[in-house]
Structure formats: C-alpha cells, structure tokens
Design a protein around this motif. Structure first.
Motif, PDB file in Angstrom:
ATOM      1  N   MET A 139      94.612   7.839  81.588  1.00 49.27           N
ATOM      2  CA  MET A 139      95.537   7.189  82.524  1.00 49.27           C
ATOM      3  C   MET A 139      96.248   6.033  81.831  1.00 49.27           C
ATOM      4  SD  MET A 139      94.762   5.365  86.239  1.00 49.27           S
ATOM      5  CE  MET A 139      94.706   6.900  87.153  1.00 49.27           C
ATOM      6  N   GLN A 140      97.575   5.979  82.018  1.00 47.92           N
ATOM      7  CA  GLN A 140      98.371   4.898  81.437  1.00 47.92           C
ATOM      8  C   GLN A 140      97.930   3.567  82.029  1.00 47.92           C
ATOM      9  OE1 GLN A 140     102.542   5.893  80.962  1.00 47.92           O
ATOM     10  NE2 GLN A 140     103.127   3.833  81.627  1.00 47.92           N
ATOM     11  N   LYS A 141      97.683   2.589  81.182  1.00 50.98           N
ATOM     12  CA  LYS A 141      97.122   1.322  81.647  1.00 50.98           C
ATOM     13  C   LYS A 141      98.142   0.479  82.401  1.00 50.98           C
ATOM     14  CE  LYS A 141      93.645  -1.587  81.783  1.00 50.98           C
ATOM     15  NZ  LYS A 141      92.391  -1.228  82.486  1.00 50.98           N
ATOM     16  N   ILE A 142      99.352   0.358  81.862  1.00 48.01           N
ATOM     17  CA  ILE A 142     100.393  -0.478  82.470  1.00 48.01           C
ATOM     18  C   ILE A 142     101.560   0.429  82.860  1.00 48.01           C
ATOM     19  CG2 ILE A 142     101.907  -2.468  82.179  1.00 48.01           C
ATOM     20  CD1 ILE A 142     100.055  -3.391  79.889  1.00 48.01           C
ATOM     21  N   VAL A 143     101.894   0.424  84.149  1.00 49.18           N
ATOM     22  CA  VAL A 143     102.903   1.350  84.668  1.00 49.18           C
ATOM     23  C   VAL A 143     104.050   0.561  85.301  1.00 49.18           C
ATOM     24  CG1 VAL A 143     103.354   3.259  86.264  1.00 49.18           C
ATOM     25  CG2 VAL A 143     101.118   3.076  85.132  1.00 49.18           C
ATOM     26  N   PRO A 144     105.292   0.734  84.830  1.00 45.00           N
ATOM     27  CA  PRO A 144     106.424   0.096  85.505  1.00 45.00           C
ATOM     28  C   PRO A 144     106.548   0.601  86.940  1.00 45.00           C
ATOM     29  CG  PRO A 144     107.059   0.891  83.329  1.00 45.00           C
ATOM     30  CD  PRO A 144     105.715   1.476  83.621  1.00 45.00           C
ATOM     31  N   HIS A 145     106.785  -0.326  87.866  1.00 49.17           N
ATOM     32  CA  HIS A 145     106.872  -0.008  89.291  1.00 49.17           C
ATOM     33  C   HIS A 145     108.238  -0.464  89.791  1.00 49.17           C
ATOM     34  CE1 HIS A 145     106.194  -0.520  93.641  1.00 49.17           C
ATOM     35  NE2 HIS A 145     105.170   0.314  93.522  1.00 49.17           N
ATOM     36  N   LEU A 146     109.009   0.469  90.346  1.00 49.33           N
ATOM     37  CA  LEU A 146     110.395   0.232  90.733  1.00 49.33           C
ATOM     38  C   LEU A 146     110.528   0.280  92.255  1.00 49.33           C
ATOM     39  CD1 LEU A 146     112.047   2.664  88.147  1.00 49.33           C
ATOM     40  CD2 LEU A 146     111.302   0.303  87.785  1.00 49.33           C
ATOM     41  N   TRP A 147     111.083  -0.782  92.832  1.00 48.01           N
ATOM     42  CA  TRP A 147     111.218  -0.905  94.285  1.00 48.01           C
ATOM     43  C   TRP A 147     112.637  -0.533  94.704  1.00 48.01           C
ATOM     44  CZ3 TRP A 147     107.643  -3.765  97.710  1.00 48.01           C
ATOM     45  CH2 TRP A 147     108.113  -3.895  99.018  1.00 48.01           C
ATOM     46  N   PHE A 148     112.754   0.480  95.555  1.00 48.98           N
ATOM     47  CA  PHE A 148     114.029   0.909  96.101  1.00 48.98           C
ATOM     48  C   PHE A 148     114.057   0.641  97.602  1.00 48.98           C
ATOM     49  CE2 PHE A 148     113.404   3.302  92.265  1.00 48.98           C
ATOM     50  CZ  PHE A 148     114.669   3.525  91.734  1.00 48.98           C
ATOM     51  N   ASP A 149     115.261   0.575  98.148  1.00 47.49           N
ATOM     52  CA  ASP A 149     115.424   0.471  99.591  1.00 47.49           C
ATOM     53  C   ASP A 149     114.948   1.778 100.228  1.00 47.49           C
ATOM     54  OD1 ASP A 149     116.233   0.274 102.227  1.00 47.49           O
ATOM     55  OD2 ASP A 149     118.345  -0.062 101.788  1.00 47.49           O
ATOM     56  N   LYS A 150     115.670   2.859  99.996  1.00 45.85           N
ATOM     57  CA  LYS A 150     115.298   4.152 100.569  1.00 45.85           C
ATOM     58  C   LYS A 150     115.598   5.322  99.638  1.00 45.85           C
ATOM     59  CE  LYS A 150     119.711   4.047 103.062  1.00 45.85           C
ATOM     60  NZ  LYS A 150     120.366   4.033 104.388  1.00 45.85           N
ATOM     61  N   ASP A 151     115.893   5.026  98.374  1.00 47.61           N
ATOM     62  CA  ASP A 151     116.380   6.049  97.451  1.00 47.61           C
ATOM     63  C   ASP A 151     115.369   6.461  96.389  1.00 47.61           C
ATOM     64  OD1 ASP A 151     118.899   6.000  98.697  1.00 47.61           O
ATOM     65  OD2 ASP A 151     119.535   4.308  97.465  1.00 47.61           O
ATOM     66  N   ALA A 152     114.088   6.131  96.551  1.00 47.07           N
ATOM     67  CA  ALA A 152     113.131   6.404  95.485  1.00 47.07           C
ATOM     68  C   ALA A 152     113.048   7.887  95.149  1.00 47.07           C
ATOM     69  CB  ALA A 152     111.752   5.866  95.862  1.00 47.07           C
ATOM     70  N   ASN A 153     113.024   8.740  96.163  1.00 49.48           N
ATOM     71  CA  ASN A 153     112.910  10.177  95.910  1.00 49.48           C
ATOM     72  C   ASN A 153     114.155  10.710  95.199  1.00 49.48           C
ATOM     73  OD1 ASN A 153     111.236  12.711  96.576  1.00 49.48           O
ATOM     74  ND2 ASN A 153     113.284  13.272  97.229  1.00 49.48           N
ATOM     75  N   GLU A 154     115.324  10.299  95.673  1.00 56.06           N
ATOM     76  CA  GLU A 154     116.580  10.713  95.034  1.00 56.06           C
ATOM     77  C   GLU A 154     116.639  10.216  93.590  1.00 56.06           C
ATOM     78  OE1 GLU A 154     120.961   8.954  95.342  1.00 56.06           O
ATOM     79  OE2 GLU A 154     120.374   9.962  97.194  1.00 56.06           O
ATOM     80  N   ALA A 155     116.250   8.955  93.380  1.00 59.87           N
ATOM     81  CA  ALA A 155     116.271   8.383  92.030  1.00 59.87           C
ATOM     82  C   ALA A 155     115.291   9.120  91.124  1.00 59.87           C
ATOM     83  CB  ALA A 155     115.940   6.898  92.082  1.00 59.87           C
ATOM     84  N   ALA A 156     114.118   9.450  91.646  1.00 61.54           N
ATOM     85  CA  ALA A 156     113.127  10.169  90.852  1.00 61.54           C
ATOM     86  C   ALA A 156     113.685  11.502  90.359  1.00 61.54           C
ATOM     87  CB  ALA A 156     111.865  10.393  91.668  1.00 61.54           C
ATOM     88  N   GLU A 157     114.343  12.240  91.249  1.00 59.82           N
ATOM     89  CA  GLU A 157     114.928  13.527  90.864  1.00 59.82           C
ATOM     90  C   GLU A 157     115.999  13.328  89.788  1.00 59.82           C
ATOM     91  OE1 GLU A 157     113.992  16.459  91.683  1.00 59.82           O
ATOM     92  OE2 GLU A 157     112.805  16.228  93.516  1.00 59.82           O
ATOM     93  N   PHE A 158     116.789  12.276  89.937  1.00 57.61           N
ATOM     94  CA  PHE A 158     117.837  11.992  88.948  1.00 57.61           C
ATOM     95  C   PHE A 158     117.239  11.648  87.594  1.00 57.61           C
ATOM     96  CE2 PHE A 158     120.752   8.596  87.179  1.00 57.61           C
ATOM     97  CZ  PHE A 158     121.666   9.492  86.627  1.00 57.61           C
ATOM     98  N   TYR A 159     116.264  10.765  87.572  1.00 57.92           N
ATOM     99  CA  TYR A 159     115.699  10.319  86.303  1.00 57.92           C
ATOM    100  C   TYR A 159     114.985  11.446  85.564  1.00 57.92           C
ATOM    101  CZ  TYR A 159     116.714   5.598  88.026  1.00 57.92           C
ATOM    102  OH  TYR A 159     117.343   4.478  88.506  1.00 57.92           O
ATOM    103  N   ILE A 160     114.249  12.300  86.292  1.00 63.98           N
ATOM    104  CA  ILE A 160     113.534  13.369  85.580  1.00 63.98           C
ATOM    105  C   ILE A 160     114.510  14.410  85.033  1.00 63.98           C
ATOM    106  CG2 ILE A 160     111.415  13.026  86.901  1.00 63.98           C
ATOM    107  CD1 ILE A 160     112.044  15.572  88.442  1.00 63.98           C
ATOM    108  N   SER A 161     115.748  14.442  85.582  1.00 62.99           N
ATOM    109  CA  SER A 161     116.743  15.369  85.046  1.00 62.99           C
ATOM    110  C   SER A 161     117.286  14.917  83.692  1.00 62.99           C
ATOM    111  CB  SER A 161     117.904  15.522  86.038  1.00 62.99           C
ATOM    112  OG  SER A 161     118.751  14.370  86.034  1.00 62.99           O
TER     113      SER A 161
END
Length: 293
Positions: free
Chosen positions: A1-23
């Motif tokens: 397991m990765q010890k330190i994980v960046p955590h990103l706070w979105f208003d309501k777009d986390a799922n959309e952003a996740a799909e974009f970034y993994i692309s």
C-alpha cells in the motif's frame, strides 16, 4: 500500500475528473468508489484511482475548497510529443500559468490549471531517467516564502526512507527571490518523490485543504506519532485531518479505513462513518468496534 497518497477535494466532479485523468496515463484505473452519507458536506463520493501506477484519492464533498498552484503535479515526459499531447488534452477548459515552450531547464515545458482548477506542470526530461511519472510540487509563497528548505528537512526527519536529492538555489537574480531561496529541490518521503520551491512573487494563494496528503498508518502508534509531529493548528483537527506549521494539510488515516468504507454491507459503512465523524484523531479500536457491531 502506498504510504502517502495525494487527496483531491472537488465540489461534485470527482467521478468525472477521475475518468478524465485515467484516460491520460497508461497503467491507470479506478480502484474503488464509495458513498458516505450524512457527512458535514451531505452525501460525499470518495474514489481511489491509480494514475501511471500511483494512487490518488478524489472526493466530491461540496464547494468549500478550491485548488491553487501552491500544490501542483509535475508530469515527467520521455518525449516532446508526449508533452504536447498531454498539454493539448489538459488545457481544454483550463488556463495557462506558464506558456508551453522552451526554457533553460527543459526543451519543452508548460504549467497550466485544468478544467477543474488543478495545476499540472508538463515537462520533457531529456535523458533523465523517469522513476516516478507524477510528482507533487509544493510552492512556498507569502509568509511561507523562504521556508522550503526548513520544510524539506522537517518532513525528511518525520518520514522513513527519506532523502534530499538535490537543491538548486536562485543565486543572484533580478527578481524578488533571495539568492539562498530554493528554486527547485527534489526529495523523497517513504520512497515517494516530491519537489519544492520558494516564490517571492505576490501570489494571492497558499496551501489549503483542496489538496492534502493522506498517510496510511498500520497501527495506532503510527497514528499517534504522525499526529504529534504534524498537527500544529488545533482548530483544523477533524476526522483525521491536521495542518502543519506551513499550513499544508495531512490526513492521518488507518490503513484499514479503505476496507471498512468499501464493505458491501451498507449498515457497517454507515456505522463506521458515524464513528469517524465524531473523532479528531482516529481511534482504530473504536472504528473496528463500530464495524463489528
């Protein structure tokens, strides 16, 4: 397991952003999703994703925090074509912070904020070996300016498997940065690479909760250790969150939390959520008790 994980706070777009970034990156996927109900933000959606083999967490939890360039993510590229391709995709709906072009430190480089406001630096690394595709960059500005050196040494003293690799200072220059300020420093914490820099220009931003770093802890002793080392703003303590001396946010989190919050039994998830929402520093025994009721 990765010890330190960046955590990103979105208003309501986390799922959309996740799909974009993994692309954008090879070796990328959504690892899991969970919904947390009745939080102070209402219903929150939490995702863990993998980008180029590195873990990130994203949450949709309301319009409380906005990304700033105080924390950006450097993408190391093997070719100029890769830089141009990523820039073209990331800039859509976003804004330019430093133009894509040639600089003394890289033949092709640019800095932008994407459509969600998240800052990326895209850089051709030349013949340099790329050991980590995406690297967090911490920019020390305002009252923090000139403290990057101190912060790097402090973080390196806290985390195991840490090393300061190289530091470049401004030296004599026509700008506002003092000669001994850090222009660029590369260091590792728990074998994960970070960059840091000072900037004396008049920036109207600094660190905030939009980007935090989650520390996975296997034991209560670990949680207690990092809490004591990093928490310097008592009023910021909540649900495992703390702020350090520089205003950078950390989440000191039990490693088992991912398992507890992704259980298929919604009642168990509800009980764990209700339990941790009452906590400042997480108590592993109490979380397990809530889960096992």
């Amino acid at each position: 397991m990765q010890k330190i994980v960046p955590h990103l706070w979105f208003d309501k777009d986390a799922n959309e952003a996740a799909e974009f970034y993994i692309s954008l990156f090879k070796d990328s996927r959504i690892k899991n999703k969970t919904v947390l109900n009745n939080t102070p933000s209402g219903t929150a959606e939490l995702l863990t994703i993998e980008l180029a083999g590195q873990d990130f967490m994203l949450i949709s939890a309301g319009p409380y925090f906005k990304f700033t360039p105080a924390v950006s993510f450097l993408i190391s590229c093997n070719s100029i074509e890769e830089v141009e391709d990523l820039w073209e995709k990331l800039i859509v709906g976003g804004s330019e912070l430093m133009p894509l072009g040639s600089y003394p430190f890289s033949e092709k480089y640019g800095w932008l904020a994407d459509r969600y406001g998240l800052s990326w630096q895209v850089m051709f690394m030349g013949e340099e070996e790329i050991t980590q595709k995406i690297t967090p960059m911490l920019m020390f500005v305002g009252d923090n300016c000139g403290k990057a050196d101190e912060a790097i040494n402090y973080y390196s003293s806290i985390f195991k498997n840490s090393k300061i690799h190289n530091i470049q200072r401004y030296g004599e220059n026509p700008g506002p940065d003092k000669p001994d300020f850090i222009q660029r420093a590369e260091f590792t914490l728990e074998n994960q690479k970070f960059w840091a820099m000072d900037s004396a220009y008049n920036h109207e931003f600094t660190f905030n909760e939009a980007i935090s770093f989650l520390i996975n802890c296997d034991t209560q002793e670990e949680i207690d250790y990092y809490w004591e080392k990093l928490s310097r703003v008592p009023e910021a303590e909540a649900c495992g969150w703390v702020k350090d001396s520089y205003g950078l946010s950390w989440q000191i989190n039990p490693s088992i939390m991912e398992e507890l919050l992704n259980d298929k039994d919604k009642e168990k998830v509800k009980r764990v959520t209700e339990a941790f929402l009452k906590m400042k520093k997480f108590d592993i025994k109490k979380l397990k008790k809530a889960y096992e009721l």
